[in-house]
Design a protein around this motif. Structure first.
Motif, short mmCIF file in Angstrom:
data_model
loop_
_atom_site.label_atom_id
_atom_site.label_comp_id
_atom_site.label_asym_id
_atom_site.label_seq_id
_atom_site.Cartn_x
_atom_site.Cartn_y
_atom_site.Cartn_z
N MET A 1 7.19 -6.55 6.56
CA MET A 1 5.74 -6.42 6.42
C MET A 1 5.21 -5.31 7.34
O MET A 1 4.27 -4.59 6.97
CB MET A 1 5.05 -7.74 6.76
N THR A 2 5.80 -5.20 8.49
CA THR A 2 5.37 -4.15 9.42
C THR A 2 5.68 -2.77 8.85
O THR A 2 4.87 -1.84 8.98
CB THR A 2 6.08 -4.33 10.78
N VAL A 3 6.80 -2.65 8.20
CA VAL A 3 7.12 -1.39 7.53
C VAL A 3 6.10 -1.11 6.43
O VAL A 3 5.61 0.02 6.28
CB VAL A 3 8.55 -1.43 6.93
N GLY A 4 5.76 -2.16 5.69
CA GLY A 4 4.72 -2.02 4.67
C GLY A 4 3.40 -1.57 5.27
O GLY A 4 2.67 -0.77 4.66
N THR A 5 3.11 -2.04 6.45
CA THR A 5 1.87 -1.63 7.13
C THR A 5 1.89 -0.15 7.47
O THR A 5 0.91 0.57 7.23
CB THR A 5 1.68 -2.47 8.40
N ILE A 6 3.02 0.31 7.99
CA ILE A 6 3.11 1.72 8.35
C ILE A 6 2.98 2.61 7.12
O ILE A 6 2.12 3.49 7.04
CB ILE A 6 4.46 2.01 9.06
N MET A 7 3.81 2.33 6.13
CA MET A 7 3.79 3.15 4.92
C MET A 7 2.47 3.00 4.17
O MET A 7 1.92 3.98 3.67
CB MET A 7 4.95 2.75 4.00
N GLY A 8 1.98 1.78 4.10
CA GLY A 8 0.76 1.52 3.35
C GLY A 8 -0.46 2.18 3.98
O GLY A 8 -1.32 2.69 3.25
N THR A 9 -0.51 2.17 5.30
CA THR A 9 -1.65 2.81 5.97
C THR A 9 -1.68 4.30 5.65
O THR A 9 -2.73 4.85 5.29
CB THR A 9 -1.54 2.61 7.49
#
Lengths: 214, 214
Positions: free
Chosen positions: B149-157
DNA sequence: TTGAATTAAACAAACGTTTAATTGATTTTT
DNA sequence: AAAAATCAATTAAACGTTTGTTTAATTCAA
């Protein structure tokens, strides 16, 4: 069929969401909706205006709830943030096709009308969330953060997992052909927990950056 | 023209990135690249295989750097996180067309080959970042977080701001027709600062969630 | 009988792909 | 060294579909 026009909109939403606007033909829509091809021009004028009508159709209902959240005086800023996360995760997961369309169409510039509508939608979101966060800042609970970027983090995190079902199922450790409900339930839990934890740390005024342990 | 095949790939990347795969015709590509229409079938076999070739072409170069970052023993986990943020923001902002394509194509399922390639790319990213974070956790610097989820946060942001130029320019307070370089520079600064601040709070073991102030 | 709803058919344009002919340089044969 | 053969590169044209949209006729309820 009660409202044929609305039925076409819903079918088109599904197809656009799956295959994209350019990847969906008006014949696809007509056939899936079980209506004559010419009815789409008859009701909407053109394929592009159908998309525009769809955005109008879906945008309306989205506004009320967030505004209400902001008015509620009994909730603490922290509660509001939690509610905010729940609201967005639920709303997006319950409207995946439409979300996918907004997602795709914000890159492509189909028409000025559509572009403006999408920006307007985003701006309203930003506006509502800004109020919640500045409220928390005034009450000395939240620290100074980049609010528009924080909104991007919330939306982006969710989007990064609604965008590619195959990847998401991989992460969630469920089969790719799992039931839609199973997928949504699992993803919802995971996203909400993560975003709440993330925002608690990100916003908490006590976490204002001191020197890092090395 | 040195390498005509590569030139077609680059032109196609530009166009796919702007108008989407389905929104771009092979005639568009041929005309923009200044080659005969039939050359695209001649070199790649089909439009879809052109896309596949493009993904292969761009994927190769992406792998090396992150792996290197992981090997570097002299960097602390905190330094690595900062470098990670800088690496991703730079890479995406310097390859906006390709990033947009990956972004769009991960929703549409063009073919199994393409789908698998995209998932593979994502999995490698996840893998590399996982190592950095677990390393920090073992050294008792990072707390327990949901890493995917943290990876998703980085990429998603990052994605949420590369996806819609009009909206981003609005937030960055620059004109929509600003120079590409101006746009990238401003956005880069803003994204890096935000993501670093965000991840510092999110990962820091000292921020493990105690009771909230009410 | 009026006018909206619905239909099958046709429209021209655009689509991805293939064909068959031609070019141009390199290699092989004389 | 000249001529012939070879083969990849390139071309204009055509292929058969599919595209979004329109037409003109028909149905149906008010």
């Amino acid at each position: 069929m009660a409202d044929k026009r609305e039925h076409i909109l819903i079918v088109a939403e599904q197809l656009f969401g799956e295959r994209g606007f350019d990847g969906t033909s008006v014949r696809d829509i007509a056939q899936t909706a079980g209506v004559n091809l010419a009815m789409i021009s008859y009701y909407f004028g053109s394929k592009e205006k159908l998309l525009e009508a769809m955005i109008n159709f879906r945008s309306e209902y989205a506004y009320g709830i967030l505004a209400e959240l902001n008015k509620d005086q009994s909730l603490s800023p922290w509660d509001k943030v939690d509610r905010l996360v729940e609201f967005y995760v639920d709303r997006i997961l319950n409207n995946l096709p439409f979300h996918n369309i907004m997602y795709q169409e914000s890159t492509a510039f189909r028409s000025i009308d559509i572009k403006d509508k999408i920006i307007d939608l985003k701006m309203r979101n930003l506006d509502q969330i800004t109020r919640i966060i500045t409220d928390g800042q005034q009450k000395k609970l939240f620290r100074q953060v980049d609010i528009p970027m924080t909104v991007g983090t919330i939306m982006g995190t969710i989007s990064s997992y609604t965008q590619s079902r195959a990847y998401s199922c991989n992460i969630l450790a469920i089969r790719e052909d799992s039931d839609d409900e199973v997928f949504r339930t699992k993803l919802s839990k995971r996203l909400k927990a993560h975003l709440k934890q993330l925002l608690r740390a990100h916003l908490d005024i006590r976490n204002d950056t001191g020197p890092m342990e090395k």
